[in-house]
Design a protein around this motif. Structure first.
Motif, PDB file in Angstrom:
ATOM      1  N   ALA A  33       0.836  -1.210   0.000  1.00 39.21           N
ATOM      2  CA  ALA A  33       0.000   0.000   0.000  1.00 39.21           C
ATOM      3  C   ALA A  33       0.867   1.255   0.000  1.00 39.21           C
ATOM      4  CB  ALA A  33      -0.935  -0.004   1.200  1.00 39.21           C
ATOM      5  N   ARG A  34       1.916   1.247   0.814  1.00 40.05           N
ATOM      6  CA  ARG A  34       2.800   2.424   0.860  1.00 40.05           C
ATOM      7  C   ARG A  34       3.466   2.663  -0.479  1.00 40.05           C
ATOM      8  NH1 ARG A  34       5.762  -0.157   5.590  1.00 40.05           N
ATOM      9  NH2 ARG A  34       4.133  -0.171   7.172  1.00 40.05           N
ATOM     10  N   MET A  35       3.911   1.585  -1.113  1.00 42.65           N
ATOM     11  CA  MET A  35       4.562   1.726  -2.422  1.00 42.65           C
ATOM     12  C   MET A  35       3.595   2.337  -3.423  1.00 42.65           C
ATOM     13  SD  MET A  35       7.707   1.068  -2.585  1.00 42.65           S
ATOM     14  CE  MET A  35       7.925   0.989  -4.360  1.00 42.65           C
ATOM     15  N   MET A  36       2.374   1.818  -3.431  1.00 39.41           N
ATOM     16  CA  MET A  36       1.388   2.347  -4.370  1.00 39.41           C
ATOM     17  C   MET A  36       1.118   3.815  -4.064  1.00 39.41           C
ATOM     18  SD  MET A  36      -1.114  -0.941  -4.618  1.00 39.41           S
ATOM     19  CE  MET A  36      -2.410  -0.177  -5.547  1.00 39.41           C
ATOM     20  N   SER A  37       1.007   4.133  -2.782  1.00 38.94           N
ATOM     21  CA  SER A  37       0.756   5.512  -2.384  1.00 38.94           C
ATOM     22  C   SER A  37       1.865   6.430  -2.889  1.00 38.94           C
ATOM     23  CB  SER A  37       0.659   5.575  -0.858  1.00 38.94           C
ATOM     24  OG  SER A  37       0.727   6.898  -0.407  1.00 38.94           O
ATOM     25  N   LEU A  38       3.105   5.989  -2.779  1.00 37.67           N
ATOM     26  CA  LEU A  38       4.251   6.803  -3.206  1.00 37.67           C
ATOM     27  C   LEU A  38       4.340   6.882  -4.717  1.00 37.67           C
ATOM     28  CD1 LEU A  38       6.771   5.429  -0.580  1.00 37.67           C
ATOM     29  CD2 LEU A  38       6.173   7.842  -0.814  1.00 37.67           C
ATOM     30  N   LEU A  39       4.149   5.763  -5.389  1.00 36.30           N
ATOM     31  CA  LEU A  39       4.311   5.760  -6.844  1.00 36.30           C
ATOM     32  C   LEU A  39       3.140   6.452  -7.540  1.00 36.30           C
ATOM     33  CD1 LEU A  39       5.718   2.148  -7.465  1.00 36.30           C
ATOM     34  CD2 LEU A  39       6.987   4.294  -7.309  1.00 36.30           C
ATOM     35  N   TRP A  40       1.923   6.265  -7.006  1.00 33.81           N
ATOM     36  CA  TRP A  40       0.749   6.847  -7.637  1.00 33.81           C
ATOM     37  C   TRP A  40       0.446   8.248  -7.110  1.00 33.81           C
ATOM     38  CZ3 TRP A  40      -3.848   2.883  -8.097  1.00 33.81           C
ATOM     39  CH2 TRP A  40      -3.383   1.692  -8.700  1.00 33.81           C
ATOM     40  N   PHE A 256     -12.232   8.447   4.625  1.00 35.52           N
ATOM     41  CA  PHE A 256     -11.553   9.424   3.756  1.00 35.52           C
ATOM     42  C   PHE A 256     -12.447  10.623   3.481  1.00 35.52           C
ATOM     43  CE2 PHE A 256      -8.346  10.623   0.757  1.00 35.52           C
ATOM     44  CZ  PHE A 256      -8.993  11.205  -0.320  1.00 35.52           C
ATOM     45  N   GLU A 257     -13.726  10.344   3.251  1.00 34.78           N
ATOM     46  CA  GLU A 257     -14.664  11.412   2.930  1.00 34.78           C
ATOM     47  C   GLU A 257     -14.927  12.334   4.113  1.00 34.78           C
ATOM     48  OE1 GLU A 257     -17.814   9.115   1.238  1.00 34.78           O
ATOM     49  OE2 GLU A 257     -16.933   9.180  -0.779  1.00 34.78           O
ATOM     50  N   THR A 258     -14.571  11.941   5.313  1.00 34.71           N
ATOM     51  CA  THR A 258     -14.687  12.850   6.460  1.00 34.71           C
ATOM     52  C   THR A 258     -13.375  13.585   6.706  1.00 34.71           C
ATOM     53  OG1 THR A 258     -13.940  11.284   8.143  1.00 34.71           O
ATOM     54  CG2 THR A 258     -16.292  11.241   7.594  1.00 34.71           C
ATOM     55  N   GLY A 259     -12.390  13.322   5.839  1.00 32.75           N
ATOM     56  CA  GLY A 259     -11.109  13.999   5.982  1.00 32.75           C
ATOM     57  C   GLY A 259     -10.030  13.162   6.658  1.00 32.75           C
ATOM     58  N   PHE A 260     -10.349  11.910   6.958  1.00 28.66           N
ATOM     59  CA  PHE A 260      -9.382  11.049   7.636  1.00 28.66           C
ATOM     60  C   PHE A 260      -8.258  10.644   6.682  1.00 28.66           C
ATOM     61  CE2 PHE A 260      -8.021   8.236  10.907  1.00 28.66           C
ATOM     62  CZ  PHE A 260      -7.506   7.123  10.265  1.00 28.66           C
ATOM     63  N   ARG A 261      -7.018  10.735   7.150  1.00 25.70           N
ATOM     64  CA  ARG A 261      -5.856  10.328   6.368  1.00 25.70           C
ATOM     65  C   ARG A 261      -4.885   9.590   7.283  1.00 25.70           C
ATOM     66  NH1 ARG A 261      -9.009  12.269   3.475  1.00 25.70           N
ATOM     67  NH2 ARG A 261      -8.811  13.936   1.948  1.00 25.70           N
ATOM     68  N   THR A 262      -4.117   8.714   6.697  1.00 31.25           N
ATOM     69  CA  THR A 262      -3.038   8.079   7.451  1.00 31.25           C
ATOM     70  C   THR A 262      -1.728   8.505   6.815  1.00 31.25           C
ATOM     71  OG1 THR A 262      -4.453   6.173   7.897  1.00 31.25           O
ATOM     72  CG2 THR A 262      -2.093   5.880   8.264  1.00 31.25           C
ATOM     73  N   ALA A 263      -0.938   9.258   7.552  1.00 26.89           N
ATOM     74  CA  ALA A 263       0.347   9.712   7.015  1.00 26.89           C
ATOM     75  C   ALA A 263       1.257   8.509   6.797  1.00 26.89           C
ATOM     76  CB  ALA A 263       0.995  10.682   7.996  1.00 26.89           C
ATOM     77  N   LEU A 264       2.178   8.650   5.863  1.00 26.80           N
ATOM     78  CA  LEU A 264       3.059   7.533   5.514  1.00 26.80           C
ATOM     79  C   LEU A 264       3.765   6.964   6.740  1.00 26.80           C
ATOM     80  CD1 LEU A 264       4.242   5.932   3.041  1.00 26.80           C
ATOM     81  CD2 LEU A 264       6.192   7.460   3.217  1.00 26.80           C
ATOM     82  N   ASN A 265       4.314   7.838   7.562  1.00 23.91           N
ATOM     83  CA  ASN A 265       5.060   7.345   8.719  1.00 23.91           C
ATOM     84  C   ASN A 265       4.165   6.768   9.811  1.00 23.91           C
ATOM     85  OD1 ASN A 265       7.554   7.896   7.618  1.00 23.91           O
ATOM     86  ND2 ASN A 265       7.527  10.016   8.332  1.00 23.91           N
ATOM     87  N   ASP A 266       2.853   6.992   9.689  1.00 21.90           N
ATOM     88  CA  ASP A 266       1.907   6.384  10.631  1.00 21.90           C
ATOM     89  C   ASP A 266       1.265   5.137  10.042  1.00 21.90           C
ATOM     90  OD1 ASP A 266       0.717   9.682  11.523  1.00 21.90           O
ATOM     91  OD2 ASP A 266       2.314   8.460  12.412  1.00 21.90           O
ATOM     92  N   SER A 267       1.652   4.791   8.811  1.00 22.81           N
ATOM     93  CA  SER A 267       0.978   3.671   8.138  1.00 22.81           C
ATOM     94  C   SER A 267       1.565   2.328   8.560  1.00 22.81           C
ATOM     95  CB  SER A 267       1.056   3.836   6.619  1.00 22.81           C
ATOM     96  OG  SER A 267       2.378   3.700   6.161  1.00 22.81           O
ATOM     97  N   THR A 268       1.651   2.159   9.871  1.00 21.76           N
ATOM     98  CA  THR A 268       2.114   0.883  10.407  1.00 21.76           C
ATOM     99  C   THR A 268       0.941  -0.084  10.447  1.00 21.76           C
ATOM    100  OG1 THR A 268       1.621   1.811  12.558  1.00 21.76           O
ATOM    101  CG2 THR A 268       3.919   1.860  11.862  1.00 21.76           C
TER     102      THR A 268
END
Lengths: 284, 107
Positions: A33-40, A256-268
């Protein structure tokens, strides 16, 4: 994506399972997921597996605000929504009910195709002798490891003495009777703790999610109880009961639609992630 | 200087893995994705960096992973696990990158 005729530009975010679950598979997915997030260049949303089941169940069945019984190989929880959290009213104290069933299928050397629980269900249909097993409801919670030990013992006794008869009826005991007794016992326990939560909250609707939720006998027993209370049971078929990716995407998108995000460094990812840790901002 | 020597005495078994990649973008993505998870065992230390393949080029296209552990067994276990993760990273690069899927076209 090709089938749905969507492209990367249509994708809003990458949702992945943050937990709970087994460490190695969770970590593999998180890395992908992180790789896809970074590449896309798309944002990440970490999702709770149990909340994924609940939101998929709500979406598919249209159930508004039911008590949720989440039962699978890894989890057994009775959940009710209150004030932006899915609160756990009761749960298995040791092993999940699906774990108990699957391990008993292994004891009986039943096929895993399509699923051990499914095959126990089919075998149980041919059973009629209700054997004496422990009934381990503890308040709002329940326990299955003692029942598993008991039924394993009965299976060993039956294997040693195939001519064994039930002392009450005189019928010969079969493995079908073992499956029948196990199902009737553990499902009655689940119905009881679900009913207790319903009484507590004042709800008469039940939504069953998780792999064990595809069991028709459980749905039937739960339905009888719910009907007695003037309510009903919502259940999905095995496409959505059993673990699937779309439930993670769906629950993730709601967040996501409420504004929730997971930062990369929190994506444990984490093996322990309580259902009530999630802030359910997308509901009132 | 002293700190480095002390660390080496505590973690005498080490291994450096240099993974050459086509672009700096890929090396950077791999590093960012892999370093999020903490190393599971306190007996193992790991660090990531990106470096250039030669002293001439300025593009940092190589992912350097340095492992240090208290015993060879711990080192082996940690590195084996890392190889699995690397496999996932490379798989995504190979099969799911923007140019593979085509950002405008349908696949």
């Amino acid at each position: 994506m090709a089938e749905a005729k969507v492209t990367m530009n249509d994708v809003n975010c990458i949702c992945y399972t943050k937990g709970p679950g087994m460490g190695a598979p969770l970590q593999s997915v998180a890395i992908a997921a992180r790789m896809m997030s970074l590449l896309w260049k798309k944002e990440l949303v970490g999702v709770n597996h149990c909340v994924g089941h609940i939101e998929m169940g709500r979406e598919i069945t249209g159930a508004d605000n039911p008590i949720v019984l989440y039962v699978s190989g890894g989890n057994t929880q009775v959940v009710a929504y209150a004030e932006q959290r899915y609160r756990i009213f009761g749960e298995a104290l040791d092993i999940a009910v699906g774990n108990c069933l699957d391990r008993f299928a292994r004891t009986l050397e039943i096929s895993n195709d399509p699923a051990p629980g499914y095959n126990i269900e089919q075998l149980a249909k041919k059973g009629k002798v209700l054997l004496d097993l422990p009934y381990a409801v503890k308040g709002m919670d329940c326990s299955f490891s003692g029942i598993l030990a008991s039924i394993d013992l009965l299976a060993a006794e039956l294997k040693a003495n195939p001519e064994q008869r039930d002392p009450l009826t005189g019928d010969v005991i079969t493995t079908a009777d073992l499956c029948f007794s196990l199902q009737e016992t553990v499902y009655a326990m689940l119905v009881e703790i679900t009913e207790r939560a319903m009484a507590h909250v004042g709800s008469n609707q039940v939504l069953i999610v998780g792999g064990v939720g595809s069991n028709l006998r459980l749905q039937e027993m739960m339905g009888l109880m719910a009907k007695d209370r003037g309510g009903n049971v919502f259940a999905t078929d095995e496409r959505f009961c059993i673990d699937n990716g779309i439930m993670i995407a769906h629950a993730g998108l709601l967040a996501f639609e409420t504004g929730f995000r997971t930062a990369l460094n929190d994506s444990t990812c984490t093996q322990r992630f309580r259902t009530d840790e999630v802030f359910v901002q997308w509901r009132d | 200087m002293t700190m480095a020597i002390q660390e080496d005495l505590e973690f005498p078994c080490s291994l450096t893995i240099d993974l050459p990649l086509p672009t700096a973008r890929l090396a950077s993505a791999a590093m960012q994705a892999l370093r999020v998870d903490k190393e599971l065992s306190p007996l193992v230390r790991r660090s990531f960096s990106t470096i250039s393949p030669t002293s001439h080029s300025s593009e940092e296209t190589v992912l350097r992973t340095e492992y240090k552990a208290t015993t060879n067994r711990m080192l082996r276990v940690a590195v084996n696990g890392f190889m699995e993760s690397l496999g996932v990273v490379l798989g995504v690069m190979e099969e799911l990158d923007v140019d593979v899927l085509g950002s405008d076209a349908e696949i």
